[in-house]
Enzyme design. Structure first.
Site, PDB file in Angstrom:
ATOM      1  CB  SER A  28      43.075 -19.255 -40.931  1.00  0.00           C
ATOM      2  OG  SER A  28      43.987 -18.241 -41.240  1.00  0.00           O
ATOM      3  CG  HIS A  59      46.662 -17.250 -37.287  1.00  0.00           C
ATOM      4  ND1 HIS A  59      47.529 -18.167 -37.835  1.00  0.00           N
ATOM      5  CD2 HIS A  59      45.747 -16.967 -38.236  1.00  0.00           C
ATOM      6  CE1 HIS A  59      47.155 -18.413 -39.091  1.00  0.00           C
ATOM      7  NE2 HIS A  59      46.085 -17.698 -39.354  1.00  0.00           N
ATOM      8  CG  HIS A  81      49.957 -14.977 -42.606  1.00  0.00           C
ATOM      9  ND1 HIS A  81      49.539 -14.983 -41.297  1.00  0.00           N
ATOM     10  CD2 HIS A  81      49.362 -16.039 -43.212  1.00  0.00           C
ATOM     11  CE1 HIS A  81      48.718 -16.013 -41.118  1.00  0.00           C
ATOM     12  NE2 HIS A  81      48.598 -16.658 -42.258  1.00  0.00           N
ATOM     13  CE1 TYR A  83      47.772 -11.320 -43.335  1.00  0.00           C
ATOM     14  CE2 TYR A  83      48.081 -13.135 -44.867  1.00  0.00           C
ATOM     15  CZ  TYR A  83      47.523 -12.630 -43.705  1.00  0.00           C
ATOM     16  OH  TYR A  83      46.747 -13.427 -42.898  1.00  0.00           O
ATOM     17  CD  GLU A  84      50.634 -11.747 -39.540  1.00  0.00           C
ATOM     18  OE1 GLU A  84      50.462 -11.364 -38.366  1.00  0.00           O
ATOM     19  OE2 GLU A  84      50.959 -12.918 -39.841  1.00  0.00           O
ATOM     20  CB  ALA A 111      42.112 -21.822 -44.087  1.00  0.00           C
ATOM     21  CG  MET A 209      46.754 -15.156 -48.652  1.00  0.00           C
ATOM     22  SD  MET A 209      45.766 -13.875 -47.822  1.00  0.00           S
ATOM     23  CE  MET A 209      44.345 -13.782 -48.921  1.00  0.00           C
ATOM     24  CB  SER A 210      50.454 -19.317 -45.098  1.00  0.00           C
ATOM     25  OG  SER A 210      49.568 -20.423 -45.266  1.00  0.00           O
ATOM     26  CG  ASN A 233      37.320 -19.430 -49.470  1.00  0.00           C
ATOM     27  OD1 ASN A 233      38.087 -19.449 -48.505  1.00  0.00           O
ATOM     28  ND2 ASN A 233      37.686 -18.956 -50.653  1.00  0.00           N
ATOM     29  CG  HIS A 245      39.736 -14.092 -41.984  1.00  0.00           C
ATOM     30  ND1 HIS A 245      40.657 -14.981 -42.505  1.00  0.00           N
ATOM     31  CD2 HIS A 245      39.934 -14.115 -40.634  1.00  0.00           C
ATOM     32  CE1 HIS A 245      41.373 -15.507 -41.532  1.00  0.00           C
ATOM     33  NE2 HIS A 245      40.960 -15.007 -40.394  1.00  0.00           N
TER      34      HIS A 245
END
Length: 272
Positions: A28, A59, A81, A83-84, A111, A209-210, A233, A245
């Site tokens: 990201s 992306h 990802h 989650y997609e 990120a 998340m990746s 963050n 995000h």
């Protein structure tokens, strides 16, 4: 699986004369590195047989093949990802294709939220190890010995020689970096403060998340891996503020110059 991988790699090879041995997965807000690739050809994911399509802001969604710091590279400008809604095997499919194309070294970036209280947004963290907290593994199911062993060793998931190389490059650039353990969660919701406390207790320094599925497949395929997280963050509960995000993208924008010169230096001096 082997036939599907061959179809995708053949399509890519028909579109370029380059034969990259270095692969890049850009997370990201970090796809800017692909814009630095010279003599490049870009192939949108939707044109490549069997490739998923990236759906997340930040992306771009294309393969970029060309030259970076004198080395032939192939870069994913945007990743997929779990989650997609893709299967874990679809998420990691591009790593299989990279192996088929001849990639020997993979630099994977992301990120991530900082768990280690000594970190701050904008830090770059070299990943030394990971914790798979996704409740899934891309190697579940029948194993194809042509792709890798049934039970791959993960004791050096992030190759020690590449970690040392990354540290040397940071020193040459007078760049302060962090090192730590990355925790892979499914997302897409950010972690709760209680979950962040748990992950810190487990030994995590950053969470995202990746990355973890891709690194597992890379190790299965005997590709050496270097991982770099941009701490975009601080994770929930560390600072008294909500997570968005937008903040992730803004932080990666602020650190872009350090990120670019760092990864370019790593590639320039790699394999020498």
């Amino acid at each position: 699986m082997k036939n599907v991988i061959s179809e995708a790699s053949s399509f890519i090879l028909n579109n370029t004369t380059k034969r990259p041995i270095i692969g890049l997965i850009l997370g990201s807000g970090l796809g800017i590195l692909a814009d630095e690739i010279k003599n490049a050809i870009s192939i949108p994911y939707e044109e490549i047989p069997h490739f998923p399509v990236s759906t997340v802001a930040g992306h771009k969604g294309q393969l970029v093949i060309g030259e970076l710091e004198g080395k032939e590279v192939i870069a994913m400008q945007g990743r997929f990802h779990y989650y997609e809604g893709y299967s874990i095997k679809e998420v990691t499919f591009p790593v299989r294709v990279m192996k088929e194309l001849g990639v020997q070294t993979l630099i994977v970036t992301n990120a991530a939220g900082g768990i280690n209280a000594n970190f701050k947004p904008g830090d770059l963290m070299v990943i030394t190890d990971h914790i798979n907290n996704m409740g899934n593994n891309p190697l579940i199911g029948k194993n194809d010995e042509n792709l890798g062993p049934r039970f791959p060793d993960m004791s050096e998931s992030y190759h020690p020689s590449l970690i040392n190389h990354a540290e040397t490059c940071a020193n040459k650039l007078n760049l302060t970096i962090q090192k730590g353990v990355y925790v892979g969660n499914t997302g897409p919701s950010y972690e709760t403060p209680a979950e962040v406390r748990m992950l810190r207790t487990l030994g995590g320094d950053a969470v995202g998340m990746s990355t973890v599925p891709e690194v597992i497949v890379a190790n299965h395929a005997e590709i050496k891996v270097l991982g770099i997280s941009c701490i975009s963050n601080m994770a929930a509960g560390i600072l008294d503020q909500p997570l968005t995000h937008t903040e992730v993208i803004e932080t990666t924008e602020n650190v872009r110059e350090d990120f670019l010169r760092y990864v370019k230096k790593i590639i320039e001096t790699l394999l020498q």
